[in-house]
Each structure stands twice: as structure tokens, then as C-alpha cells.
Design an enzyme around this catalytic site. Structure first.
Site, short mmCIF file in Angstrom:
data_model
loop_
_atom_site.label_atom_id
_atom_site.label_comp_id
_atom_site.label_asym_id
_atom_site.label_seq_id
_atom_site.Cartn_x
_atom_site.Cartn_y
_atom_site.Cartn_z
N ASP A 77 -23.65 1.25 -31.99
CA ASP A 77 -21.88 1.11 -31.10
C ASP A 77 -21.07 0.99 -31.31
O ASP A 77 -20.81 0.99 -32.75
CB ASP A 77 -22.93 -0.16 -30.56
CG ASP A 77 -22.62 -1.76 -30.95
OD1 ASP A 77 -22.92 -1.77 -31.98
OD2 ASP A 77 -22.12 -2.53 -30.29
N GLU A 144 -24.12 -4.54 -31.17
CA GLU A 144 -23.33 -5.39 -32.78
C GLU A 144 -22.02 -5.95 -31.25
O GLU A 144 -21.62 -7.05 -31.63
CB GLU A 144 -23.63 -5.18 -33.74
CG GLU A 144 -22.81 -5.82 -34.50
CD GLU A 144 -20.94 -6.27 -34.89
OE1 GLU A 144 -20.72 -7.28 -35.69
OE2 GLU A 144 -20.23 -5.93 -34.24
#
Length: 482
Positions: A77, A144
């Protein structure tokens, strides 16, 4: 973009593909499907867990089957930040990159090199047939940036390697062997807006053009926090003349230092010129205070349309709490060898208001878990005293240095041999997924490194292109010599 002059070409080819795939935190489905397809098309064992983490196994090159299995890990991400004037839908549109000298940047948005470049390095290794290595597990975790929920949701046994190289660090030449733990605090003020007092004048005060940055890695760099700067003026005005807050918006992400903000409030009409004069003086003072780090900050004040306001008691206490909660470095590490490292900090990350509530998010970090608990309790208490409902997450643990790490020795020896100098072996104040991995896999030997990034979590994010080749060479040498 594709540029044949970018080296190593296979890494930048993968990075270009990754940046064509939307991958905001918690919305990485397209990236997950790409990774699964990538592994399956190459005949590699590909596994996805319940959380959405993807693992692709690559067998050892002939003759190296008995080497220990090495895990390469990065997160899929990206932080989605943009300049106010940029029109982009991060859930649909690609990232537009360009080369600026030795740097790669994006057009008005975050670049996604945190941690897209780590993913690209892993994919390039999986796609190569001319690299010497033992068994490899390439792991791509999701989400994350907004809570490490991918690493948190990973069950023991998903990874089977004995050593892990995290590719989510931002300074080439530095090998990280520990990181901070962290926790988020969310304070909610509830109310029903009411009609403003008769004879009050509405003002909109805004601040933009700040650098912002990563709330862990950049917290000690004397960067202004737009939310806290605007709060200073609100508190000053409230104390001098009285103030009724109508709305306050600043910041967007818990792990980014707020770069801009807008506050709309009312003051007695006979005090409006005093407020304007105070604002001009305040702007000059703050510009001088941050004259080294914030060279493009822009203050603006204008009249606003009358509107409903937050009840006086709630408005007053909320401004007081925002003034009281400290922002920045709370303590430095006590150990002499790492006295330069931030131990404990807090970032007042965002505020949003509606007709019925105001929500404030703050992020606490520390390399010492008892200090993290204390900092989180301090922030919580300040908002509780102001009457807010406060919720705190469980957070994530710190990653403690392993003084007997064999992987660290291999990484240091490799760097010295390749580049003729010693790398820096450091801890980092930012949170890394290694902290969660250390709890789930206590025997795992880990290091973290990566190419040089600057301005992460902001539209100024940029990647120093030559350092990608250096990290690539370093990683391949480690894989060859473990």
C-alpha cells in the site's frame, strides 16, 4: 513512466507497473490480484492469507538449495497525499512520475516509492534467471501505512524463512536493526451546533504550504504542524476576546505531519480588527520561528459567512485540549551510543468537524514500551479532561536490536566489500513491520534497508535514483553470500 536510462532497468520496469495500479491503504485488491497473477504466470508457488498478504516462493539456484531461506518483505500500500489543486482519484488513477535530475518524483502527489520500490525490487528478483541465491520467500503485506494490519493479521507459519530483509527503509547506506513501537489516540467531541451570538463576526483562517512529512522519521526536524500552529492562534484569540469555533479541518493521516488546515470561527464584531492585526503579527512570528525549515508557508485570513457554531463550553475545552497536547519530540534515547535517536514522540495528526462531532487523531511512538504507554496515557488524559470520548488502539510493538544477528554481519561485510566503506547500523524512530514479526517469529533474524527517499507521506516524496542500483547490488550480494 518508462525510462531506459533508469538503472537497474528491471527494477524500474516493475516500479512503473506498480504505479499504474491503484493501491491506497485498505484498498489494495488490484495490487493483490496483480501479485498473485505475477507469481502464477511464472510457475512460482503463490500463497495469500486471510488478511490479504501475498507470499511468492522462488526455489534456490542449482547448488544453493541448502542455504537458509531468506524472506524479502515490503508493503504493497501507499500513502495517498496530493496538492490541493491536483485532480486525482487514488482508487482509479495511476501515479504520474517524472525524472528531475537524479530524483524521481510524482506530479503533485506522493510517489508511492514508500514502499512500491521495495515491491519492485522483490518482483525484479522473482523475474530474474541470472541471480545466485538460496530459497527465497517474497512477502508483500497490505495496509502498513494505516495500522500495520497486514502484518498484525499474519499468522505464525505463513513465512518459513530464518532470515528477513525488510525493504522499507529510506536512507541508502544505513542498515536498521530496531524500530519504535506506536499507538494511535482518537478523541471525539460530541455536540449539537447552535446559532452564533448576535453581533459576532465570522472569520476563516487558513495555513498551507508546509513541508509535512513522516510523523516518525521527520518528527525531530523542526517542521511546523499546521494543526498545532492554527490551534495556537485559536487559543490566543479565545483568551483575549472570546471565540466560537464553527469548523476546524487539518491533516489527513495519522502518520503524516499536517501540511495545511482551515479554521472558521466567530469573534465579537468590535474585536474583528484586533483579530486581523493579531493574525498578521502571529504570521510574521511563526514564519520567523520556522524560517529555516518552512520557507513556503502561507497564512491567509478572510471574512466568512455566518453559520452555526459549536457550543461554547465544548469549543473552549477543545481548543484548550489541542493547545495542551504536546507535539513533537518528548524524549531522546538515553543510551550513549544512540543518544541521537528520538525515543518518544507525539504527532497531533488530524482534526475533522461535522455538525455533531469533532474528531482528533494523534499518534504516539517510542522505542521503549513503558514510555509509549506513558505518552499515550498523557495524551488520553488531556482529551478526557476536556470532555472528549477517547479510544486508543493496541498499537504495535518495538523491534529490539539483536546483538548476535548473523544477518547484520553479512549485510555489513557485504556493504563494506562492495562500496569500500562501513554502513551505519542504526535504530529508527518510525514503525516497521519488523516489530510485529519479532512478536510472531521471535527467532527471526532481521535487518531493514532501502534506497534514499525524501518527503515521504507528502507530495514532495522523491526517490534518489542512483541509490536503487546500490541497494540492488547490495541485496544480490547478500543473497549470494548468506
Amino acid at each position: 513512466m518508462t525510462n531506459t536510462n533508469l538503472k537497474p532497468a528491471r527494477v524500474f520496469e516493475q516500479f512503473a507497473k506498480i504505479n499504474s495500479i491503484p493501491r491506497p491503504s485498505k484498498k489494495e485488491e488490484q495490487m493483490i490480484e496483480y501479485l498473485k497473477s505475477f507469481g502464477q504466470q511464472r510457475g512460482l508457488e503463490t500463497v495469500t492469507d486471510e488478511t490479504g498478504n501475498v507470499l511468492i516462493r522462488k526455489p534456490a539456484t542449482p547448488g544453493m538449495e541448502q542455504r537458509p531461506t531468506v524472506i524479502l518483505q515490503s508493503h504493497m500500500d501507499m500513502v495517498c497525499e496530493k496538492l490541493p489543486e491536483v485532480d486525482i482519484d487514488f482508487e482509479k488513477d495511476p501515479i504520474q512520475t517524472y525524472v528531475d535530475g537524479e530524483w524521481m518524483r510524482a506530479k503533485g502527489t506522493t510517489l508511492g516509492a514508500d514502499d512500491g520500490i521495495g515491491c519492485a525490487i522483490e518482483l525484479a528478483i522473482l523475474d530474474s534467471d541470472d541471480i545466485e541465491h538460496g530459497p527465497i520467500e517474497c512477502v508483500f503485506t497490505r495496509d502498513e501505512e494505516t495500522g500495520l494490519t497486514g502484518a498484525e493479521g499474519m499468522k505464525p507459519g505463513f513465512m518459513t524463512g530464518q532470515m528477513l530483509i525488510n525493504l522499507d527503509s529510506e536512507d541508502e547506506g544505513q542498515i536498521f536493526v530496531s524500530c519504535a513501537g506506536g499507538r494511535n489516540t482518537t478523541a471525539t467531541f460530541r455536540f449539537e451546533k447552535e446559532t452564533a451570538p448576535e453581533g459576532w463576526f465570522f472569520v476563516k483562517a487558513s495555513l498551507k504550504g508546509l513541508i509535512g512529512g513522516h510523523s516518525g522519521d521527520d518528527i525531530n526536524k523542526k517542521r511546523a504542524n499546521a494543526l498545532k500552529v492554527l490551534t495556537r492562534f485559536l487559543y490566543q484569540t479565545q483568551e483575549r476576546y472570546g471565540l466560537r469555533l464553527a469548523s476546524f479541518t487539518a491533516g489527513r493521516l495519522h502518520n503524516a505531519i499536517p501540511r495545511d488546515g482551515i479554521a472558521v470561527f466567530a469573534v465579537p464584531t468590535d474585536k474583528k480588527e484586533n483579530v486581523r492585526a493579531d493574525w498578521n503579527v502571529f504570521a510574521v512570528q511563526v514564519e520567523e520561528e520556522y524560517h529555516v525549515t518552512e520557507k513556503t508557508m502561507q497564512f491567509h485570513m478572510e471574512s466568512a459567512e455566518p453559520q452555526k457554531v459549536i457550543p461554547e463550553q465544548v469549543s473552549t475545552r477543545m481548543v484548550q485540549a489541542l493547545q495542551a497536547v504536546d507535539n513533537g519530540v518528548f524524549a531522546m534515547c538515553q543510551d550513549e551510543e544512540i543518544a541521537w535517536l528520538v525515543e518518544t514522540s507525539n504527532n497531533v495528526a488530524s482534526i475533522t468537524t461535522t455538525d455533531c462531532e469533532a474528531v482528533v487523531v494523534a499518534s504516539q511512538r517510542s522505542n521503549v514500551m513503558s514510555a509509549l504507554d506513558n505518552q499515550a496515557a498523557t495524551v488520553k488524559a488531556a482529551f478526557q479532561l476536556a470532555g472528549a470520548e477517547v479510544v486508543q488502539g493496541d498499537g504495535y510493538p518495538a523491534w529490539k536490536m539483536n546483538p548476535d544477528s548473523k544477518l547484520t554481519k553479512v549485510a555489513v561485510d557485504s556493504y563494506r566489500r562492495l562500496f569500500g566503506k562501513d554502513p551505519l547500523v542504526l535504530g529508527i524512530h518510525a514503525g516497521l513491520e519488523c516489530g510485529l514479526f519479532s512478536a510472531k517469529y521471535p527467532e527471526l533474524d532481521m535487518v531493514s534497508f532501502g534506497p534514499t527517499l525524501r518527503g515521504v507521506h507528502s507530495p514532495d516524496e522523491r526517490l534518489l535514483i542512483p541509490t536503487v542500483q546500490m541497494v540492488w547490488d547490495h541485496l544480490l550480494d547478500i543473497l549470494k553470500n548468506i
